[in-house]
Design a protein around this motif. Structure first.
Motif, PDB file in Angstrom:
ATOM      1  N   THR A   1     -12.642   2.004   1.316  1.00  0.00           N
ATOM      2  CA  THR A   1     -11.701   2.488   0.301  1.00  0.00           C
ATOM      3  C   THR A   1     -12.413   2.794  -1.003  1.00  0.00           C
ATOM      4  O   THR A   1     -12.114   3.800  -1.674  1.00  0.00           O
ATOM      5  CB  THR A   1     -10.611   1.422   0.056  1.00  0.00           C
TER       6      THR A   1
ATOM      7  N   SER B   1      -4.871   0.289  -3.190  1.00  0.00           N
ATOM      8  CA  SER B   1      -5.368  -0.360  -1.976  1.00  0.00           C
ATOM      9  C   SER B   1      -6.544  -1.271  -2.294  1.00  0.00           C
ATOM     10  O   SER B   1      -6.662  -2.374  -1.738  1.00  0.00           O
ATOM     11  CB  SER B   1      -5.778   0.691  -0.944  1.00  0.00           C
TER      12      SER B   1
ATOM     13  N   ASP C   1      -3.788  10.413  -4.742  1.00  0.00           N
ATOM     14  CA  ASP C   1      -4.557   9.688  -3.730  1.00  0.00           C
ATOM     15  C   ASP C   1      -5.521   8.702  -4.369  1.00  0.00           C
ATOM     16  O   ASP C   1      -5.761   7.614  -3.831  1.00  0.00           O
ATOM     17  CB  ASP C   1      -5.324  10.681  -2.862  1.00  0.00           C
TER      18      ASP C   1
ATOM     19  N   ARG D   1       0.841  -1.195   0.000  1.00  0.00           N
ATOM     20  CA  ARG D   1       0.000   0.000   0.000  1.00  0.00           C
ATOM     21  C   ARG D   1       0.876   1.244   0.000  1.00  0.00           C
ATOM     22  O   ARG D   1       2.029   1.209   0.439  1.00  0.00           O
ATOM     23  CB  ARG D   1      -0.916  -0.003   1.232  1.00  0.00           C
TER      24      ARG D   1
ATOM     25  N   ARG E   1     -13.161  -2.723   4.895  1.00  0.00           N
ATOM     26  CA  ARG E   1     -12.095  -1.815   4.465  1.00  0.00           C
ATOM     27  C   ARG E   1     -12.168  -1.562   2.967  1.00  0.00           C
ATOM     28  O   ARG E   1     -11.959  -0.429   2.502  1.00  0.00           O
ATOM     29  CB  ARG E   1     -10.736  -2.416   4.822  1.00  0.00           C
TER      30      ARG E   1
ATOM     31  N   LYS F   1      -5.716   4.834  -3.624  1.00  0.00           N
ATOM     32  CA  LYS F   1      -6.950   4.116  -3.298  1.00  0.00           C
ATOM     33  C   LYS F   1      -7.178   2.966  -4.277  1.00  0.00           C
ATOM     34  O   LYS F   1      -7.615   1.879  -3.873  1.00  0.00           O
ATOM     35  CB  LYS F   1      -8.143   5.066  -3.321  1.00  0.00           C
TER      36      LYS F   1
ATOM     37  N   ASP G   1      -2.575   5.375   2.847  1.00  0.00           N
ATOM     38  CA  ASP G   1      -3.287   4.109   3.017  1.00  0.00           C
ATOM     39  C   ASP G   1      -2.457   3.055   3.737  1.00  0.00           C
ATOM     40  O   ASP G   1      -2.975   1.997   4.092  1.00  0.00           O
ATOM     41  CB  ASP G   1      -3.703   3.559   1.649  1.00  0.00           C
TER      42      ASP G   1
END
Length: 436
Positions: A300, A411, A404, A151, A296, A408, A155
């Motif tokens: 996310t 992730s 970002d 990750r 999660r 994401k 994150d």
């Protein structure tokens, strides 16, 4: 013939007969005189006969008594011999019954112990399978932790998923340690079972051998072939036990086997309980980690969608502010001609002659117009600078949002595709009933 010959057993002295004709050829008168004086009297002859009769009666009576005693002794010894042989046979039969009883007890206990050992070996294999089965979820949990190390940025947090994975790894390792310890206990119990089984089988073999010998002895009779004299065998005693210690030895072997069977049964029950507990705990941790991964991933995904919305808005705002900057530049550009006009007017009016060079209202207005245009241009420049600064901030924001958003997406790829993809199916066949 020997004149002194006496049959064997004769109790009287042998009779000597004098020679009546000794010296008769030389002197017959002398021989007749000698024979006359050496002869017995009739009374002596009768007495001698009576004595012989009495001696004969005595000898016969003694012989009859001896024969009667011999017959009685032979009858008694025959009866005692038959009785002793019958008693010995009965005792051997009782011994055969006792030995058969313990032989059957030992055989039954050996069968039960062998069956228990077979069940315990099945439990040992089940424990080994359970230990090996835990390798798959342990590998998956460690793989998930490894993937989640990739990750990026913000994150890379110690979230509930990571905590659940760490708890799962710790639980799986503890479960393997417990299973290995119980496996060692089962292996030791199998050794104890084999030791008890060996004692039972050895005792059983000895009982079978003793039964074979005693059966052979029980079938022997006075007319059996193969019977011989063994001088002094009655004085040879090779025995190593008495009936009490003999029975106690077999009873101790049976009791030891029963105790080992009890411990083995308890060990199997403990192993079954432990495997059920480990399976339930493994399933619970697996489900908890999957739930945390799902939550999660949802969080996310929601953050990713919001970032996309904000990125779209920022992109639209960048487009709008670019148009605004173009308008501001155009507005500044548009002020150049009015400035030229007013400055040209002011310059032209400086050429008025003499007294006509008056600071009239028109002059004041033109001067104010120049100031107003300059103020407008200054304001427009400030607004353009602000717009350019905001434009840079928007570009930076867009870059941050895009970065970002990439984080994401990464992730999501890790949690939803890689981790949940690995954990889509439970890798252990023996799933507890409540997990279904």
């Amino acid at each position: 013939m020997d004149p002194c010959y006496a049959p064997p057993g004769m109790v009287t002295e042998p009779i000597r007969f004098p020679s009546l004709v000794t010296g008769c050829e030389r002197n017959p008168s002398h021989a007749a005189r000698a024979a006359l004086y050496t002869r017995y009297t009739p009374h002596e002859w009768a007495q001698s006969n009576l004595e012989k009769y009495s001696e004969s009666d005595t000898s016969r009576n003694l012989s009859e008594r001896l024969r009667a005693d011999a017959s009685r002794v032979m009858r008694i010894t025959d009866e005692e011999t038959v009785k002793a042989q019958r008693e010995s046979g009965r005792r051997i039969g009782e011994r055969i019954s006792d030995t058969t009883f313990w032989r059957d007890e030992l055989a039954s206990e050996a069968e039960r112990l062998a069956a228990e050992s077979g069940l315990l070996r099945d439990t040992k294999r089940a424990l080994e399978k359970a230990i090996s089965d835990l390798e798959a979820p342990l590998h998956i949990a460690q793989e998930c932790l490894y993937h989640r190390e990739n990750r990026q940025g913000i994150d890379l947090v110690h979230d509930q998923v990571e905590q659940a994975l760490l708890r799962e790894v710790e639980s799986l390792r503890n479960s393997q340690d417990k299973l290995r310890k119980h496996h060692d206990k089962v292996v030791q119990q199998l050794r104890d079972n084999r030791a008890a089984q060996h004692e039972l089988e050895r005792d059983l073999r000895n009982k079978e051998g003793a039964l074979g010998i005693d059966h052979t002895c029980h079938r022997l009779n006075n007319f059996s072939p193969g019977i011989h004299y063994y001088a002094g065998i009655d004085k040879y005693d090779p025995s190593v036990s008495v009936p009490e210690s003999w029975e106690e030895f077999s009873r101790r072997n049976v009791q030891r086997s029963q105790a080992e069977r009890g411990r083995s049964s308890q060990c199997r029950a403990d192993a079954d309980s432990l495997m059920a507990y480990v399976a339930a705990e493994t399933w619970d941790h697996w489900s908890a980690t999957n739930g945390a991964l799902g939550r999660r991933s949802t969080e996310t995904l929601e953050a990713k969608n919001r970032l996309q919305i904000h990125l779209h808005k920022v992109q639209q705002e960048i487009f709008d502010i670019e148009k605004n900057m173009d308008l501001l530049r155009k507005a500044i550009q548009d002020k150049s001609n009015p400035m030229k006009v007013v400055q040209t007017r002011l310059e032209a009016r400086t050429h008025r002659p003499d007294v006509e060079l008056c600071r009239d209202n028109a002059q004041h207005r033109l001067v104010r117009e120049v100031g107003e245009i300059e103020a407008s241009v200054d304001v427009l420049h400030r607004r353009l600078e602000e717009a350019e600064a905001q434009y840079q901030r928007l570009l930076c924001t867009r870059s941050n949002l895009e970065s970002d958003l990439g984080v994401k997406c990464n992730s999501l790829l890790i949690d939803r595709d890689k981790c949940l993809g690995l954990r889509r199916s439970f890798p252990i066949n023996a799933i507890p009933s409540h997990a279904c």
